[in-house]
Design an enzyme around this catalytic site. Structure first.
Site, PDB file in Angstrom:
ATOM      1  N   ASP A   1      -5.687  22.261 -56.328  1.00  0.00           N
ATOM      2  CA  ASP A   1      -4.982  20.979 -55.515  1.00  0.00           C
ATOM      3  C   ASP A   1      -5.118  21.070 -54.183  1.00  0.00           C
ATOM      4  O   ASP A   1      -5.191  20.214 -53.342  1.00  0.00           O
ATOM      5  CB  ASP A   1      -3.722  20.319 -56.328  1.00  0.00           C
ATOM      6  CG  ASP A   1      -2.706  21.333 -56.424  1.00  0.00           C
ATOM      7  OD1 ASP A   1      -3.091  22.550 -55.829  1.00  0.00           O
ATOM      8  OD2 ASP A   1      -1.898  21.183 -56.613  1.00  0.00           O
TER       9      ASP A   1
ATOM     10  N   GLU B   1      -7.535  19.696 -49.001  1.00  0.00           N
ATOM     11  CA  GLU B   1      -8.030  20.192 -47.617  1.00  0.00           C
ATOM     12  C   GLU B   1      -9.682  19.606 -47.606  1.00  0.00           C
ATOM     13  O   GLU B   1      -9.909  18.945 -46.525  1.00  0.00           O
ATOM     14  CB  GLU B   1      -8.265  21.574 -47.386  1.00  0.00           C
ATOM     15  CG  GLU B   1      -6.538  22.038 -47.456  1.00  0.00           C
ATOM     16  CD  GLU B   1      -5.803  21.638 -46.188  1.00  0.00           C
ATOM     17  OE1 GLU B   1      -6.256  20.924 -45.451  1.00  0.00           O
ATOM     18  OE2 GLU B   1      -4.649  21.769 -46.443  1.00  0.00           O
TER      19      GLU B   1
ATOM     20  N   HIS C   1       3.119  14.187 -42.967  1.00  0.00           N
ATOM     21  CA  HIS C   1       3.459  14.588 -44.192  1.00  0.00           C
ATOM     22  C   HIS C   1       4.671  13.886 -44.960  1.00  0.00           C
ATOM     23  O   HIS C   1       4.455  13.585 -46.071  1.00  0.00           O
ATOM     24  CB  HIS C   1       3.597  16.071 -44.154  1.00  0.00           C
ATOM     25  CG  HIS C   1       2.550  16.939 -43.630  1.00  0.00           C
ATOM     26  ND1 HIS C   1       2.450  17.068 -42.371  1.00  0.00           N
ATOM     27  CD2 HIS C   1       1.403  17.569 -44.140  1.00  0.00           C
ATOM     28  CE1 HIS C   1       1.140  18.049 -42.124  1.00  0.00           C
ATOM     29  NE2 HIS C   1       0.649  18.244 -43.512  1.00  0.00           N
TER      30      HIS C   1
END
Length: 725
Positions: A540, A545, A637
């Site tokens: 993952d 990325e 994030h």
């Protein structure tokens, strides 16, 4: 503007044979039995040909990105521009100073599996690019414009035609001061029209300064600087990294776990470094020459020059470096204005391929009167070009897919596609997927480069007797392959650019490096430190990325504000999609809604200890799960939890912790992924907000399943649950 080509298959058309063109003998009906001779039988009757031709169906048009100069793309572009010209009449269109400036410049054209064509256009004003603003025209199967997505707000006249007070060189100096470090590549600046945080359009520059060496925080900084006053409106880093997230913290692990995850391979040889301290005076309108000798017989891959020159007027100086072969490069040529001294590093890629061995010469010349200074110190740091195997004499054929006999760190038994070399060894280079999937060894250098191959003697990877350095490479190669297959088989996309783009990964970046990131061209994986993490090559993480590359090549979501939160969320969503897809192909892969758990805390795979939690974003005590909390948490994030949880509720069903709103009976992973991908690829632009993302996903679901479908209803319910209406 970069034009990428996609070669699609052309429709096959069978010619009609007229009676005039037919030989006379063929026009007669044979009286003898039909006998095939030399592979040919009797000519078909005209009626037979007519019936055959009536049953022929043209091949469907190609799906994917079209070459901008193709007939199909040009036709779609003209249709879009004509619609926008008639439908908008933007104030920025028309004549300015006697020059006709277009308001939109084609970026790409894609045709989807439903037969729709999407024309993405960059907006510009008086000949200058408007940063972050695009328009996407959506053409239906009949070729007519169905709808338009994007910003078309009014921009004041004159912002593009008025000459800026500051030059590119001056804004570069401002950005370098803000950067406060040494770039590893040449900085880039472009003139733009920029909407500042207050919503006002400005004449500005965007400057990109990067240092992607594997420091704790690799950077590709964007600076937005007023073209007249030099004011820095904002700055942000466009490189995501696993460790960049402030939520990437957890308690320590046991000594045994730390030992298990520690890196056991020795570092590659260090760069070749030479330096000298001449302390030589630079006389007014004079020059000074200094030399260093490199004893190592290596070929330059990268070369960094470090200068320490004191001088009262940097704009007087010209600095040149000459290699042993006699090649000369102007390092600095009378730039910098009144700034004092030259104390910085220069990345001199111009010397790549040169032999490093021998005498290197630095010359510093003063070209104006009234100043003097001193060449205090200078030195070279040379990264040798990796030794590569000679190309095979015969074309090599990728190995035939076989049993899952390769052993990974995180995904159990896997089947890797590799390449057999002339010497009988195998390398992690896969030619079966698009334009290729390749994994190389970064040799523990700070920046991944070269093509140092990772080899195996019998093509059974991950055996106990294999080199320790191969272990992380198996997972990186598998992760990239699964990402390609997921894009192709689930989303119908040929790699991240829609044209088979080669996916390149580097493992063993730096030393004890707890990070993994996409830098716009390739993947870089650290080995971890054996305490916080093992090698950062989990499925993952790889999917997350590489998905940043997918976003770059589609909507281009800007990595700040609401669009930045969406950018991060889409990488989490696609990363989870890769893990889910792999779990359907490999029983050893376990899918869950936690990001990075297999690598985060070495190899334990505990889904209660990960980077982020899509089913419950607030679980990390950092992220938010509802838009009402967005003003309190705008870091990309942390705010990604909003869309992460919306997707989880859509696919799986569940309850948002903050709103307590329940979404019953999700629509499943595959449908959810198709909807979110379609929204990203066709209905989002660089500045898309959370509210606009809701609209985009509703539109995508409507295209795929119908306006009155259960899927559209669940998309609406899931966004409502996370506070986005």
């Amino acid at each position: 503007m970069s034009i990428r080509r996609t070669e699609g298959s052309k429709p096959t058309v069978l010619p009609t044979i007229s009676s005039e063109a037919r030989p006379k003998s063929a026009a007669k009906t044979p009286t003898a039995a039909n006998v095939i001779k030399d592979g040919f039988g009797p000519a078909a009757k005209t009626s037979d040909l007519a019936r055959a031709e009536s049953t022929l169906k043209p091949l469907p048009p190609p799906v994917g990105r079209l070459a901008l100069d193709s007939k199909e793309a040009q036709s779609a572009i003209q249709t879009a521009l004509q619609h926008l010209d008639v439908g908008t009449k933007l104030p920025s269109q028309g004549l300015r100073g006697g020059i006709q400036y277009p308001s939109f410049v084609p970026k790409n054209v894609e045709r989807d599996e439903l037969g729709m064509t999407h024309v993405r256009l960059d907006r510009q004003h008086e000949g200058v690019k408007v940063y972050g603003e695009q328009v996407v025209a959506h053409l239906a199967k009949d070729g007519k414009v169905d709808s338009v997505t994007g910003d078309q707000s009014k921009i004041p006249s004159g912002l593009g035609t008025q000459k800026p007070a500051l030059s590119n060189a001056q804004v570069l100096d401002i950005a370098l001061k803000e950067f406060n470090g040494t770039p590893d590549r040449q900085p880039h600046s472009e003139r733009i029209i920029y909407k500042d945080p207050s919503g006002e359009y400005r004449s500005a520059y965007r400057v990109e300064v990067a240092d992607t060496t594997a420091t704790e925080n690799p950077r590709k900084m964007n600076y937005f600087i007023d073209a007249n006053s030099g004011k820095v409106y904002e700055q942000f880093n466009t490189i995501d990294g696993f460790k960049n997230c402030p939520c990437a913290t957890h308690g320590g692990v046991s000594d045994a776990a730390a030992t298990k995850g520690a890196k056991g391979a020795a570092a590659a040889p260090a760069d070749v470094k030479v330096s000298t301290t001449p302390n030589a005076q630079i006389k007014d309108k004079g020059s000074v020459t200094s030399k260093v000798t490199v004893a190592d017989d290596v070929t330059v891959d990268k070369l960094k020059l470090s200068l320490d020159i004191t001088h009262s007027y940097k704009g007087d100086l010209k600095v040149t470096l000459t290699s042993p072969s006699g090649k000369t490069f102007d390092v600095h040529n009378r730039t910098g204005g009144s700034a004092d001294n030259i104390k910085q590093d220069f990345d001199l890629s111009a010397f790549a391929g040169e032999s490093a061995k021998g005498e290197w010469t630095l010359k510093v010349s003063d070209h104006a009167a009234g100043d003097k200074g001193k060449l205090v110190k200078w030195g070279l740091s040379i990264t040798p070009k990796a030794t590569q195997q000679p190309p095979p004499t015969d074309p090599t054929t990728p190995t035939t897919p076989g049993a899952a006999d390769d052993t990974s760190m995180y995904s159990g038994k896997v089947a890797l596609e590799t390449k057999k070399q002339a010497d009988g060894t195998y390398t992690l280079e896969d030619g079966t997927r698009g334009k290729g999937v390749a994994t190389y060894d970064a040799r523990n250098q700070e920046e991944a480069s070269g093509q140092t191959q990772i080899k195996d003697d019998n093509n059974v990877w991950g055996e106990a007797t294999d080199p320790e350095r191969n272990r992380a490479a198996v997972d990186a190669h598998y992760g990239a392959a699964m990402t390609y297959d997921f894009l192709k088989n689930i989303l119908g996309r040929d790699s991240i650019d829609g044209k088979g783009e080669r996916l390149v990964s580097y493992v063993h970046v730096s030393e004890n490096f707890v990070n993994a990131y996409w830098d716009g061209e390739k993947m870089s994986y650290g080995d971890g430190d054996g305490v916080d993490s093992g090698p950062l090559t989990a499925l993952d993480i790889a999917g997350h990325e590489i998905a940043h590359g997918l976003t770059e090549r589609t909507a281009g979501l800007i990595y700040r504000g609401e669009s930045g939160g969406l950018n991060e969320a889409f990488s989490d969503i696609m990363g989870a999609g890769v893990e889910w897809y792999a779990s359907t192909q490999n029983p050893d892969v376990k899918f869950n809604w936690t990001i990075g758990e297999t690598a985060w805390t070495p190899t334990n795979g505990d889904d209660t200890d990960g980077l982020r939690y899509m089913d419950d974003p607030k679980k990390d005590n950092y992220s938010i799960d509802n838009y009402k909390d967005y003003p309190k948490q705008t870091e990309v994030h942390g705010s990604s939890g909003i869309a992460n949880n919306a997707f989880y509720l859509l696919a799986n069903g569940g309850t948002n912790r903050t709103s307590k709103i329940e979404v019953k009976d999700g629509i499943g992973m595959e449908k959810g992924l198709k909807i979110y991908y379609r929204a990203l690829a066709h209905y989002m632009t660089p500045s898309t907000t959370f509210a606009q993302a809701r609209t985009a996903t509703i539109k995508a679901a409507t295209d795929l399943y119908g306006a009155d479908s259960a899927e559209v209803a669940k998309v609406k319910e899931s966004w409502t649950a996370v506070g986005v209406n």
